[in-house]
Structure formats: C-alpha cells, structure tokens
Design an enzyme around this catalytic site. Structure first.
Site, PDB file in Angstrom:
ATOM      1  N   GLY A  85       0.756  -1.236   0.000  1.00  0.00           N
ATOM      2  CA  GLY A  85       0.000   0.000   0.000  1.00  0.00           C
ATOM      3  C   GLY A  85       0.787   1.287   0.000  1.00  0.00           C
TER       4      GLY A  85
ATOM      5  N   PRO B  20       4.829  -5.068  -0.716  1.00  0.00           N
ATOM      6  CA  PRO B  20       4.749  -3.891  -1.581  1.00  0.00           C
ATOM      7  C   PRO B  20       4.582  -4.287  -3.043  1.00  0.00           C
ATOM      8  CG  PRO B  20       7.029  -4.293  -0.949  1.00  0.00           C
ATOM      9  CD  PRO B  20       6.205  -5.362  -0.289  1.00  0.00           C
ATOM     10  N   GLY B  21       3.738  -3.571  -3.742  1.00  0.00           N
ATOM     11  CA  GLY B  21       3.585  -3.791  -5.179  1.00  0.00           C
ATOM     12  C   GLY B  21       3.993  -2.527  -5.900  1.00  0.00           C
TER      13      GLY B  21
ATOM     14  N   CYS C 299     -13.451   3.918 -28.841  1.00  0.00           N
ATOM     15  CA  CYS C 299     -14.734   4.608 -28.973  1.00  0.00           C
ATOM     16  C   CYS C 299     -15.426   4.790 -27.636  1.00  0.00           C
ATOM     17  CB  CYS C 299     -15.642   3.820 -29.909  1.00  0.00           C
ATOM     18  SG  CYS C 299     -14.802   3.438 -31.434  1.00  0.00           S
TER      19      CYS C 299
HETATM   20  C1  LIG Z   1      -2.786  -5.277  -3.959  1.00  0.00           C
HETATM   21  C2  LIG Z   1      -2.241  -5.863  -2.726  1.00  0.00           C
HETATM   22  C3  LIG Z   1      -0.946  -5.542  -2.314  1.00  0.00           C
HETATM   23  C4  LIG Z   1      -0.070  -4.545  -3.024  1.00  0.00           C
HETATM   24  O1  LIG Z   1      -0.567  -3.246  -2.937  1.00  0.00           O
HETATM   25  P1  LIG Z   1       0.329  -2.021  -3.412  1.00  0.00           P
HETATM   26  O2  LIG Z   1      -0.523  -0.843  -3.151  1.00  0.00           O
HETATM   27  O3  LIG Z   1       0.605  -2.214  -4.859  1.00  0.00           O
HETATM   28  O4  LIG Z   1       1.572  -2.024  -2.600  1.00  0.00           O
HETATM   29  C5  LIG Z   1      -0.464  -6.180  -1.184  1.00  0.00           C
HETATM   30  N1  LIG Z   1      -1.219  -7.074  -0.486  1.00  0.00           N
HETATM   31  C6  LIG Z   1      -2.466  -7.381  -0.854  1.00  0.00           C
HETATM   32  C7  LIG Z   1      -3.235  -8.367  -0.063  1.00  0.00           C
HETATM   33  C8  LIG Z   1      -3.032  -6.802  -1.982  1.00  0.00           C
HETATM   34  O5  LIG Z   1      -4.284  -7.102  -2.331  1.00  0.00           O
END
Ligand SMILES: *Cc1c(COP(=O)(O)O)cnc(C)c1O
Length: 420
Positions: free
Chosen positions: A239, A275-276, A343
């Site tokens: 997050g 983290p993503g 479109c």
């Molecule tokens: C999407 C998600 C993440 C990654 O969230 P980011 O905002 O990209 O860091 C981590 N844990 C869970 C369970 C998620 O669903």
C-alpha cells in the site's frame, strides 16, 4: 532516483535513448528500467536494517516474468492472489517458502495446488475459507500455515476503489470476530495459525493510517497471545504510495520503516510486507505516438496510439500520470486533452493538461505506469496487447512481444454448426 532523464533534450532510460528503442519496437509499448526496480527494492530493504523481514512483492502490480525475476534475484518473495499468479511466481524462480497467498476467494483447486507446492502461508479472509482450507489440507495430510487477514476499520485516505481496510469493505475478518475465529482455527485439522495480516489499501500517501492500523493489530496480537496462541508472524500488507505528480511526497521508505519498527518490533514477530506499486510503479513508462492533433471546438486533442485498453488507470481511478515528450521543445507548453483511439469518452489520459507542443508522429511518454498498467490491459477494440520492454544499462529486450492479429482472432473457436 529517476531512471528516465533528458540528456541534450532527448529522453533516456538508463543508458539508452527511448526514441531509438521506439524505432526498433514500434509504439505503443511499456518500457521498464531494471535499475529502477533494483533501486526501489534495495532502498526498501535497507530501510529496515536487521529487522526479521520478508519482502513479498505483490506480483499483481506487474506480473511480467522478467520483472518478477529481477526482484526475486534480489531476494524478494511473492504475494499472490490467484493460482495463475502463483504459477507465474514459481516460473520466475521464487521459492515456495517465500510465497504468501492472499485473496478473498481461493477455490478448492487453488488451495490444492498451493498446498502441493508448499507455499509459506495462506492469508485467510473468512470463516468459510478457513473451513474449506482445513478440509483440503487434511485430505492431503498436510498442514497449512495461516494468518488471518483482519479488517482494522481504518480509513486509508485513498481512492474508494482501492481502499480495503474499512469495515464496509469486503476484505478481512471483522475486528470483533478475530479472537473467536482464532479459537476455532486452533482446533481444526490441517491448520496452523501462525499470525495475523492486514492490507488497508493502495497508493497510501500518509503514514498515519498505516500507524493506526499497525498499532491496532499489535494490540490484537498481544491479546491473542494471552489467549494462548503462538503468534510468530505479522504481515503488514502493501500500500505504500508513490509520487505520480512529482509534487506530492508520500512517506519515504526510511520513514515508513522507522514507524514499523517503532510500532511492532516489541512483538518479536517475523515481519512480512507486500509492496507492489512502490517497487514497480515508477520503473515504467508507456511510449506512444501522436496520430493526429485535432482542433476541437473547445479543446485541442492529442490523439495518441495508446488507449484505455492499454492503461486503464486514468479512466478507472481518475489517476494522474505525467505526460512528457521524448524530445524536449524550445516552445512553451500548450493545453491539450490527451486521448486514445477507443470509442469511449472515458478513453482519456489527461484533460486540459499543459504538454510540450506536439505534431503528428511525435513520441511521448506516459510516466509511472510500471504498476497496474500492463497487467490491467485488455484487447478491447481488438487492439493487440502492447509489447513490454525491459532495459538494463545499455541493453534492452522485448519481454512480452505484441501478439499478432491471427493469434488474437485464433483464440476464438467456431462451434460445429458454424464451421461447416
Ligand atoms: C494489492 C495488494 C498488495 C499490493 O498493494 P500495493 O498498493 O501495490 O503495494 C499487497 N497485499 C495485498 C493483499 C493486496 O491485495
């Protein structure tokens, strides 16, 4: 660090000129920097010092094999939310002992596969899921290590579609039910409760919601220990936000890490973080070409060859992405609406945006698209998924080629009564 910078007026990625890659690959395409991925990962990891920490990259942000492997080679594990993602993580060489499995709706088939693979932990989100997992694990004579995802009822102060930690969201076990469900889990076959987890949302740009949630969950762990549970892991989710506009400043990894240590280290748990976006978001740009410059009655439109099917964040989350020319101009910026060919009026990347003056054929970069970009793309309007390209220093490779039209159309099969 910005790995996309201008040198003599031309945008470079690491040590390559972006326009030269565009000439070879053809637009539109996603372009990722290995150095940026490595920098983000290393910076995050080092911020925690010697804390007992497992970083599980949330692969849903960008599932390209080369991206997962770049992070995996640096030591990252993976957070997956489907059997497909689990298979991708394994294929990219992530060890099962570093994979955690999140998601509200794991099916029996997915549980079987994950148990046979021997993943590190299941993040369980409901009582029915707990019973199902117990049944499946027991049938295999295996034990599933689980954490319960708890819903801390905290407002992450982010976009409603990516806020997940409020009591009205579908995610997690309601706070008041956690002790009860842990007591149930302790008696179930095939289940070993090892910890708690949470994930309150995405693109969070303040420390406060995290701190509130982590403080609440720490207190809960103490209560559960008093209840007799051996809690050894705490998974704090992902997050952490990134800067999209250049003038917003989300917490630095150092600040985030210091807060985590202050709030949870007394528990002596292994800390897992997922983290993503933070790892991959600013490591990618989308390179696109202006097809037409159209003078509308009220607006000037830059119609580009990328569209909402390639990058849906602006239409889905009202997301802001920087838009910059590959070649800087000496002239003043002009106001444009930057739109794609699909479109739908929602096919808009920016409205009334000051962008460097452009003509048809000019190339531009949409910034900060490494996360939730390519993975959310579709072939709407029968537009082939665009290529993905990875750069390392002065080399580049196409890490997902663009499919051909025959390949796309060939996915459909005619029933017998139409194919005579
Ligand atoms: C999407 C998600 C993440 C990654 O969230 P980011 O905002 O990209 O860091 C981590 N844990 C869970 C369970 C998620 O669903």
């Amino acid at each position: 660090m910005n790995y996309f910078e201008y040198r003599s007026g031309e945008m470079f990625i690491e040590n390559l000129k972006v326009s030269e890659i565009a000439d070879k690959v053809g637009t539109p395409f996603y372009l990722y920097s290995s150095a940026s991925l490595a920098y983000q990962y290393t910076q995050f990891k080092e911020a925690f010092g010697d804390l007992d920490l497992l970083i599980c990259y949330a692969v849903k942000a960008n599932t390209n094999q080369s991206v997962i492997k770049t992070l995996g080679d640096l030591g990252a594990g993976a957070d997956v939310v489907s059997q497909g993602e689990l298979r991708r993580a394994l294929a990219a060489g992530i060890a099962p002992e570093k994979i955690v499995y999140s998601g509200v709706a794991k099916t029996v088939v997915e549980m079987l596969f994950a148990l046979e693979t021997g993943i590190y932990q299941f993040n369980v989100e409901s009582e029915p899921e707990l019973f199902q997992l117990s049944e499946v694990a027991a049938s295999l004579n295996k034990t599933a290590d689980i954490t319960f995802r708890v819903n801390p009822d905290v407002d992450a102060k982010t976009h409603a579609k990516i806020s997940t930690g409020k009591s009205e969201n579908k995610f997690g076990i309601p706070w008041k039910n956690v002790r009860e469900i842990c007591a149930i889990a302790a008696k179930l076959p095939g289940i070993k409760l090892v910890g708690l987890d949470l994930h309150i949302g995405s693109q969070i740009t303040e420390l406060n919601p995290f701190e509130q949630a982590f403080t609440r969950i720490s207190g809960l762990i103490e209560t559960l220990r008093e209840d007799g549970h051996e809690i050894s892991r705490l998974d704090l989710g992902g997050g952490l936000g990134i800067s999209y506009e250049g003038d917003d400043f989300p917490p630095l990894p150092r600040e985030y890490a210091e807060m985590v240590k202050r709030v949870v280290s007394h528990l002596k748990c292994q800390i897992i973080i997922e983290p993503g976006r933070f790892l991959v978001g600013n490591a990618g740009i989308l390179v696109s070409k202006v097809i037409y410059v159209k003078e509308g009655e009220k607006r000037k439109f830059l119609i580009i060859d990328a569209a909402m099917n390639d990058l849906i964040r602006p239409s889905m989350y009202d997301a802001y992405h920087g838009i910059d020319p590959l070649k800087q101009s000496d002239h003043d910026d002009r106001l444009y609406d930057v739109v794609g060919p699909v479109c739908e009026t929602g096919d808009t990347f920016a409205t009334n945006r000051l962008v460097s003056p452009m003509n048809s054929g000019d190339l531009l970069a949409i910034r900060s698209v490494g996360a939730y970009g390519a993975v959310m793309s579709s072939t709407y309007n029968t537009r082939p998924l665009i290529a993905e390209v990875l750069v390392k220093d002065d080399e580049f490779a196409v890490v997902r080629p663009r499919p051909t039209y025959d390949e796309i159309i060939g996915l459909d099969k005619l029933p017998s009564w139409l194919s005579k």
